[in-house]
Design an enzyme around this catalytic site. Structure first.
Site, PDB file in Angstrom:
ATOM      1  N   ASP A  71       0.847  -1.192   0.000  1.00 50.81           N
ATOM      2  CA  ASP A  71       0.000   0.000   0.000  1.00 50.81           C
ATOM      3  C   ASP A  71       0.883   1.243   0.000  1.00 50.81           C
ATOM      4  O   ASP A  71       2.076   1.170   0.332  1.00 50.81           O
ATOM      5  CB  ASP A  71      -0.916   0.017   1.232  1.00 50.81           C
ATOM      6  CG  ASP A  71      -1.849   1.214   1.214  1.00 50.81           C
ATOM      7  OD1 ASP A  71      -2.509   1.434   0.178  1.00 50.81           O
ATOM      8  OD2 ASP A  71      -1.901   1.970   2.204  1.00 50.81           O
ATOM      9  N   SER A  72       0.285   2.373  -0.329  1.00 47.81           N
ATOM     10  CA  SER A  72       1.028   3.628  -0.289  1.00 47.81           C
ATOM     11  C   SER A  72       1.358   4.030   1.150  1.00 47.81           C
ATOM     12  O   SER A  72       2.235   4.862   1.363  1.00 47.81           O
ATOM     13  CB  SER A  72       0.200   4.729  -0.948  1.00 47.81           C
ATOM     14  OG  SER A  72      -1.062   4.809  -0.308  1.00 47.81           O
ATOM     15  N   CYS A  79      -3.638  -0.963  -2.262  1.00 44.45           N
ATOM     16  CA  CYS A  79      -3.888   0.442  -2.596  1.00 44.45           C
ATOM     17  C   CYS A  79      -4.737   0.523  -3.871  1.00 44.45           C
ATOM     18  O   CYS A  79      -4.330   0.013  -4.923  1.00 44.45           O
ATOM     19  CB  CYS A  79      -2.537   1.121  -2.814  1.00 44.45           C
ATOM     20  SG  CYS A  79      -2.649   2.831  -3.319  1.00 44.45           S
ATOM     21  N   GLU A  82      -6.804   9.408   8.524  1.00 48.05           N
ATOM     22  CA  GLU A  82      -5.504   9.337   9.201  1.00 48.05           C
ATOM     23  C   GLU A  82      -5.485  10.169  10.482  1.00 48.05           C
ATOM     24  O   GLU A  82      -4.788   9.850  11.431  1.00 48.05           O
ATOM     25  CB  GLU A  82      -4.387   9.778   8.245  1.00 48.05           C
ATOM     26  CG  GLU A  82      -4.267   8.779   7.128  1.00 48.05           C
ATOM     27  CD  GLU A  82      -2.937   8.812   6.400  1.00 48.05           C
ATOM     28  OE1 GLU A  82      -2.038   9.544   6.793  1.00 48.05           O
ATOM     29  OE2 GLU A  82      -2.840   8.071   5.412  1.00 48.05           O
ATOM     30  N   CYS A  90     -11.163   3.046  -2.019  1.00 46.35           N
ATOM     31  CA  CYS A  90      -9.920   3.552  -1.437  1.00 46.35           C
ATOM     32  C   CYS A  90      -9.724   2.888  -0.079  1.00 46.35           C
ATOM     33  O   CYS A  90     -10.699   2.684   0.659  1.00 46.35           O
ATOM     34  CB  CYS A  90      -9.994   5.076  -1.283  1.00 46.35           C
ATOM     35  SG  CYS A  90      -8.607   5.782  -0.372  1.00 46.35           S
ATOM     36  N   THR A  91      -8.469   2.584   0.230  1.00 41.50           N
ATOM     37  CA  THR A  91      -8.152   1.874   1.482  1.00 41.50           C
ATOM     38  C   THR A  91      -8.717   2.552   2.736  1.00 41.50           C
ATOM     39  O   THR A  91      -9.052   1.896   3.703  1.00 41.50           O
ATOM     40  CB  THR A  91      -6.617   1.833   1.661  1.00 41.50           C
ATOM     41  OG1 THR A  91      -6.096   3.144   1.416  1.00 41.50           O
ATOM     42  CG2 THR A  91      -5.992   0.831   0.731  1.00 41.50           C
ATOM     43  N   HIS A  92      -8.748   3.892   2.715  1.00 44.13           N
ATOM     44  CA  HIS A  92      -9.105   4.631   3.935  1.00 44.13           C
ATOM     45  C   HIS A  92     -10.613   4.711   4.190  1.00 44.13           C
ATOM     46  O   HIS A  92     -11.042   4.998   5.296  1.00 44.13           O
ATOM     47  CB  HIS A  92      -8.578   6.063   3.837  1.00 44.13           C
ATOM     48  CG  HIS A  92      -7.094   6.180   3.944  1.00 44.13           C
ATOM     49  ND1 HIS A  92      -6.232   5.539   3.082  1.00 44.13           N
ATOM     50  CD2 HIS A  92      -6.310   6.860   4.820  1.00 44.13           C
ATOM     51  CE1 HIS A  92      -4.985   5.845   3.417  1.00 44.13           C
ATOM     52  NE2 HIS A  92      -5.009   6.636   4.462  1.00 44.13           N
TER      53      HIS A  92
END
Ligand code: DGL
Length: 281
Positions: free
Chosen positions: A15-16, A78, A158, A194-196
């Protein structure tokens, strides 16, 4: 190396940054006997606002670290890297199986949507690349896809601001209009591309309503990873105890501080190693 020996190798998850831990969490649930090595390219995060060329270069550089580590399969957690760099990664890492999150998510949405009106939310770069839109249209030609960049969800997640007035105001600004249309044009399915974004699911539901089906690509991806390992006789036969290692390209401490929200369990600093790769554009 025989396929029996390969079974004991870990699955690589790329992942990024920290967001791919939402995918790792689901993979660990579906594949409890497997070991994992997770690489977050935290020095270069975010990928979601970078150009396609840069995302490809970063992805190739970072996954080289995982290949050298010795893995039996690579999951590109990602969404931005999956939508831009998957072909290049498959070509470069051949014959390693490489699985991205886009196709599993698109397939799940096509199966779950009743009226074929699907909204995909993702980073700016993922939306611009159009991968989700193309895949959904290929799998289900009758579908209408609206893709919306929701880049601010990344820093919100985040920062841990996933509920409350700020998260709700931003989710409203991004999504309310898309879901305030006449009932015959109302989308019935939303893909978290998206991962988030799974962290914001509760707030998103508050804005768009409970009746919209939400697709989290991680679950669909985990099923495909399991099928692929089974097909290639690569599932771990449980002789070696499973373990998880974390590799990051920037501050391990910052990774540890944020990881718990995404993984659902604390990560200790001893589990995290600082690594890097040469980046040449
Ligand atoms: N991991 C990215 C994705 O899933 C989000 C964070 C970033 O922009 O790098 O698209």
């Amino acid at each position: 190396m025989s396929s029996h020996e390969k079974q004991h190798l870990p699955i690589g998850v790329f992942d990024s940054g920290v967001g791919g831990l939402t995918v790792l969490r689901v993979l660990q649930k579906y594949l409890p006997n497997e070991s994992f090595v997770y690489l977050g390219d935290t020095a270069r995060l975010p990928y979601g606002t970078k150009s396609e060329q840069t995302v490809i270069h970063y992805s190739l550089g970072a996954t080289e670290i995982l290949r050298n580590f010795g893995i039996k399969l690579l999951v590109v957690a990602c969404s931005t890297a999956s939508s831009i760099a998957l072909i290049a990664l498959r070509e470069t890492l051949k014959p390693l199986p490489v699985i991205g999150v886009l196709e599993p998510g698109a397939r799940a949405a096509c199966e779950l949507s009743r009226n074929g009106k699907i909204v995909v939310i993702a980073t700016e770069t993922t939306v611009h690349a159009g991968g989700y839109q193309r895949l959904i249209q290929q799998i289900r030609p009758d579908a209408t896809v609206i893709a919306k960049g929701c880049s601010l969800f990344v820093p919100l997640a985040e920062e841990g601001w996933v509920e409350g007035p700020i998260a709700e105001a931003i989710a409203t600004a991004y999504l309310q209009q898309l879901f305030s249309v006449e009932s015959e044009s109302l989308p019935d399915c939303l893909v978290l591309g998206c991962t988030h974004f799974p962290l914001l699911e509760k707030t998103i539901k508050k804005v768009i309503g409970d009746q919209i089906t939400i697709v989290d690509s991680a679950v669909a991806t985990a099923k495909i990873v399991k099928d692929t390992l089974e097909e290639q006789s690569l599932l771990n036969g449980k002789i070696v105890p499973s373990m998880t290692r974390f590799l990051v390209t920037d501050s391990p401490q910052r990774f540890v501080n944020t990881a718990i929200q995404f993984l659902g369990r604390p990560v200790s600093i001893d589990e995290v190693e600082l690594v890097d790769y040469n980046f040449k554009l």
